[in-house]
Design an enzyme around this catalytic site. Structure first.
Site, short mmCIF file in Angstrom:
data_model
loop_
_atom_site.label_atom_id
_atom_site.label_comp_id
_atom_site.label_asym_id
_atom_site.label_seq_id
_atom_site.Cartn_x
_atom_site.Cartn_y
_atom_site.Cartn_z
N ALA A 134 0.85 -1.20 0.00
CA ALA A 134 0.00 0.00 0.00
C ALA A 134 0.88 1.24 0.00
CB ALA A 134 -0.87 0.01 1.25
N LYS A 135 0.46 2.25 -0.74
CA LYS A 135 1.15 3.54 -0.61
C LYS A 135 0.40 4.27 0.50
CE LYS A 135 2.99 7.37 -3.30
NZ LYS A 135 4.30 7.49 -2.67
#
Ligand code: PMP
Length: 296
Positions: free
Chosen positions: A156-157
């Site tokens: 995930a960013k």
């Protein structure tokens, strides 16, 4: 010239489906994202008025939200449209774009299942991420490591993952370096604090397998460009004791684009023919895409 702070600028920000004057794009201090890092984001660049890999960035934002357990309340088509309209409204051709989504303020504890999800997109004019970009930057070894994939959602960013990046970047800047090279929990080379890393030896590119950090869109673009140019690319585990065997090294990222490295913790690297070729091909690709879409 003093830099205008981010809260005090002209222009527009897209927020929850509407354009609001830049200075009015505010959230309350009791927002879950502020306290518990329940926020995901994207960093993108527009070239010639066209957002590079816009759809891929929008989809990654939605995917990051999913990994954090929430649904971004706009689909990729709507997010793409908002980005396009935003840069037109702000009157910019070349700019950086920051899209984000976060948990709001209905619940303010560890649990926040019923919080409203918000989304916003801002843009600003941003030249090179590193002032010394084409001279090559200097990295030190980060004091923090990328966590194992079972200790954080590493694909995930997500804002929370940047805590160790900011700490590492500050440590590097305090020691007179431009950035820090982070190892992973196994001691393998992972990436810099906001960009992926590549090495070159005897004309072959080596880059760490992204199994506990972001498989950057620029990283994927550069691998494709290299293969098109007939350059071999090997994705594998790379250990620090190999660093001295590489002649060239560079970072990739939407903000960093392709940034040559000239030193890692005392070891010299010299941007050479392979790095230069990829920089040229990357510039040509981003500008060509912009021209093609503008003409369509
Ligand atoms: N790793 C980290 C930690 C980053 O912040 C970024 C920038 N988003 C990247 C890698 C590169 O990703 P991309 O090429 O998709 O911008």
């Amino acid at each position: 010239m003093a830099v205008q702070p981010f809260h005090d600028r002209d222009g527009w920000i897209w927020m929850d489906g509407e354009f609001v004057p830049h200075r009015e794009a505010k959230v309350h201090v009791l927002t879950h994202a502020m306290h518990y890092a329940s926020c995901v984001f994207e960093g993108e660049r527009a070239y010639g008025g066209v957002v590079f890999k816009s759809r891929e960035h929008s989809e990654r934002l939605i995917h990051s939200g999913k990994l954090m357990g929430f649904r971004v309340p706009f689909d990729a088509v709507e997010i793409d449209r908002a980005k396009r309209e935003l840069i037109v409204k702000n009157g910019w051709e070349d700019c950086y774009i920051r899209a984000l989504a976060w948990r709001g303020s209905e619940q303010l504890g560890v649990s926040a299942k019923h919080n409203t999800i918000h989304a916003a997109i801002a843009a600003w004019q941003w030249g090179d991420y590193f002032a010394d970009k084409m001279k090559g930057i200097r990295l030190m070894i980060a004091p923090w490591r990328r966590p194992a994939p079972d200790t954080a959602p590493s694909n995930a960013k997500a804002a929370g993952l940047y805590m160790i990046c900011t700490l590492s970047k500050h440590a590097a800047e305090d020691a007179g370096f431009n950035d820090a090279l982070m190892f992973d929990w196994r001691g393998q080379i992972a990436e810099a604090t906001g960009a992926n890393i590549f090495f070159i030896r005897d004309g072959v590119i080596h880059t760490p397998t992204p199994d506990c950090f972001l498989n950057g869109l620029t990283r994927q673009t550069v691998i494709a460009l290299a293969r098109q140019a007939g350059i071999e690319v090997v994705e594998r585990a790379i250990f620090p004791n190999e660093l001295a065997t590489f002649s060239e090294a560079f970072l990739t990222g939407s903000a960093a684009e392709i940034t040559p490295i000239r030193e890692i913790a005392g070891m010299p690297f010299k941007p050479g023919a392979t790095t230069e070729r990829l920089v040229q091909d990357f510039v040509a690709l981003t500008r060509r895409k912009a021209r093609a879409e503008a003409a369509a």
